[in-house]
Design a protein around this motif. Structure first.
Motif, PDB file in Angstrom:
ATOM      1  N   LEU A  65       6.232  -3.063  -6.754  1.00 57.98           N
ATOM      2  CA  LEU A  65       7.367  -2.158  -6.583  1.00 57.98           C
ATOM      3  C   LEU A  65       8.001  -2.324  -5.214  1.00 57.98           C
ATOM      4  O   LEU A  65       9.238  -2.369  -5.088  1.00 57.98           O
ATOM      5  N   LEU A  66       7.200  -2.419  -4.155  1.00 61.60           N
ATOM      6  CA  LEU A  66       7.767  -2.615  -2.827  1.00 61.60           C
ATOM      7  C   LEU A  66       8.539  -3.931  -2.756  1.00 61.60           C
ATOM      8  O   LEU A  66       9.634  -4.000  -2.175  1.00 61.60           O
ATOM      9  N   MET A  67       7.989  -4.982  -3.358  1.00 61.49           N
ATOM     10  CA  MET A  67       8.679  -6.269  -3.375  1.00 61.49           C
ATOM     11  C   MET A  67       9.964  -6.183  -4.189  1.00 61.49           C
ATOM     12  O   MET A  67      10.991  -6.769  -3.811  1.00 61.49           O
ATOM     13  N   SER A  68       9.927  -5.460  -5.289  1.00 61.14           N
ATOM     14  CA  SER A  68      11.124  -5.328  -6.138  1.00 61.14           C
ATOM     15  C   SER A  68      12.235  -4.572  -5.429  1.00 61.14           C
ATOM     16  O   SER A  68      13.424  -4.830  -5.669  1.00 61.14           O
ATOM     17  N   TRP A  69      11.866  -3.629  -4.592  1.00 67.07           N
ATOM     18  CA  TRP A  69      12.863  -2.892  -3.809  1.00 67.07           C
ATOM     19  C   TRP A  69      13.330  -3.679  -2.590  1.00 67.07           C
ATOM     20  O   TRP A  69      14.233  -3.240  -1.878  1.00 67.07           O
ATOM     21  N   GLY A  70      12.691  -4.802  -2.297  1.00 63.56           N
ATOM     22  CA  GLY A  70      13.085  -5.613  -1.152  1.00 63.56           C
ATOM     23  C   GLY A  70      12.661  -5.030   0.172  1.00 63.56           C
ATOM     24  O   GLY A  70      13.270  -5.333   1.217  1.00 63.56           O
ATOM     25  N   ILE A  71      11.628  -4.223   0.182  1.00 65.12           N
ATOM     26  CA  ILE A  71      11.156  -3.618   1.427  1.00 65.12           C
ATOM     27  C   ILE A  71      10.397  -4.666   2.230  1.00 65.12           C
ATOM     28  O   ILE A  71       9.556  -5.405   1.696  1.00 65.12           O
ATOM     29  N   GLY A  72      10.710  -4.743   3.536  1.00 65.78           N
ATOM     30  CA  GLY A  72      10.087  -5.779   4.354  1.00 65.78           C
ATOM     31  C   GLY A  72      10.196  -5.480   5.833  1.00 65.78           C
ATOM     32  O   GLY A  72      10.333  -4.312   6.245  1.00 65.78           O
ATOM     33  N   PRO A  73      10.164  -6.505   6.676  1.00 63.10           N
ATOM     34  CA  PRO A  73      10.190  -6.322   8.131  1.00 63.10           C
ATOM     35  C   PRO A  73      11.379  -5.475   8.592  1.00 63.10           C
ATOM     36  O   PRO A  73      12.500  -5.641   8.106  1.00 63.10           O
TER      37      PRO A  73
END
Length: 369
Positions: A65-73
């Motif tokens: 889910l975090l990857m799908s939302w594009g959450i990152g640095p």
């Protein structure tokens, strides 16, 4: 006495589980077999959402889910200081910053007031945990998310089967993640998890992320993970699911009996009005916990501590803070809970005789501690 009696559960449903597993073996469809789609359909209906996506663990459900939302640095994700490390681990793994906030002193769930105080322009997600099987305050949390335009993700790895104001856990937020680790209220025979959402676009992205970012065979538009739920685990869960509501009801009876028997002796779980907890753990609070646990163990009563160290005080997050020069934070409610919580045997097959022994032993242990 078993802390969680998986053997008795297996024997109760053995014919159904064995038949389901044999079906997988006979057809040798170990990956992406039809049992996965059947489970996704049935659990989406059980929870009350459009999409359920099977994944390889509760941790991978959160990560996908975090990857799908594009959450990152550069991004911040607000989460609780008091839970299992997986919740914050996935935030750090995608390169974002976990922003820890303290808990409510009664439910031990994340405190919405402190959530709102922690929001900054870099906040991209609110990630509460429905701890010990009781949903957090999603009226308040969703209102905060809506006010600031920030999605809320329920970490429901302990709460599948519970409900909040008439709605099931996993149907309360933009998306939810649960775990099928064997000790969970609905557990498989290894690791497994599931993502839930009503958002069509998000569901499709998660399906791709958990399969190496693949939109079609050998077509990879972005980086993903090997996060598939395997057929054997889906088949086991499919065999268990028809019994799940009966097990939830049994957990209510056992929890109520614990609360009645321990009233006035220890602090038992506080369940908010409108909530039904699935009691993934039955967790009391005691002073002199080490001494109490020692006595319990001497009398053959198993106990566990969920969790002895607040997440911000774990070495990995202390090291991350040290690199950035951040001061050591203080989370008084989480720290107090970490020193006092103790979980008792809890499973749908706990006999009244065993439960009476737990209650009697704990009362005597507390008196002598």
């Amino acid at each position: 006495m078993q802390f969680i009696d998986l053997k008795t559960q297996y024997l109760a449903y053995q014919a159904e589980i064995d038949a389901a597993m044999k079906d997988v073996v006979d057809t040798v469809r170990f990956i992406n077999g039809p049992w996965i789609g059947d489970l996704e359909r049935d659990l989406a209906a059980f929870v009350g959402v459009k999409h359920a996506i099977g994944v390889s663990s509760g941790t991978d459900a959160l990560l996908a889910l975090l990857m799908s939302w594009g959450i990152g640095p550069g991004d911040e994700v607000i989460t609780t200081a008091f839970t299992f490390i997986a919740t914050a681990e996935v935030i750090a793994l995608v390169g974002a910053k976990p922003v820890f906030v303290d808990i409510e002193p009664d439910t031990l769930n994340i405190d919405p007031v402190k959530v709102e105080a922690a929001i900054t322009p870099n906040t991209k997600l609110i990630l509460p945990v429905s701890l010990y099987g009781q949903c957090a305050d999603y009226v308040a949390l969703n209102a905060i998310g809506a006010k600031y335009g920030i999605p809320v993700l329920e970490d429901a790895c302990q709460s599948l089967g519970s409900s909040f104001q008439g709605k099931r856990s996993c149907a309360l937020t933009e998306a939810a993640a649960t775990s099928f680790f064997p000790a969970k209220p609905l557990g498989c025979f290894g690791d497994g998890g599931m993502v839930f959402t009503d958002n069509d676009e998000l569901a499709e992205k998660v399906r791709q992320v958990k399969d190496h970012g693949q939109s079609a065979r050998y077509q990879h538009g972005f980086l993903g993970i090997n996060g598939r739920l395997d057929s054997i685990q889906a088949a086991v869960l499919g065999a268990k699911l028809p019994h799940f509501q009966d097990e939830i009801d049994a957990r209510q009876r056992i929890a109520n009996r614990y609360i009645e028997g321990l009233q006035g002796h220890v602090q038992t779980p506080i369940i908010r009005a409108g909530n039904i907890s699935v009691f993934a753990q039955f967790t009391v609070r005691v002073a002199n916990r080490d001494a109490v646990q020692k006595v319990m163990g001497e009398h053959g009563v198993p106990t566990a501590v969920h969790y002895p160290i607040p997440l911000p005080h774990q070495p990995v997050f202390k090291a991350i803070r040290a690199k950035s020069g951040e001061a050591e934070p203080c989370f008084p409610e989480s720290e107090k809970a970490a020193a006092e919580v103790m979980s008792l045997p809890m499973h749908p097959f706990l006999s009244e005789a065993d439960q009476d022994k737990v209650v009697e032993t704990l009362i005597q242990a507390v008196k002598g501690a």
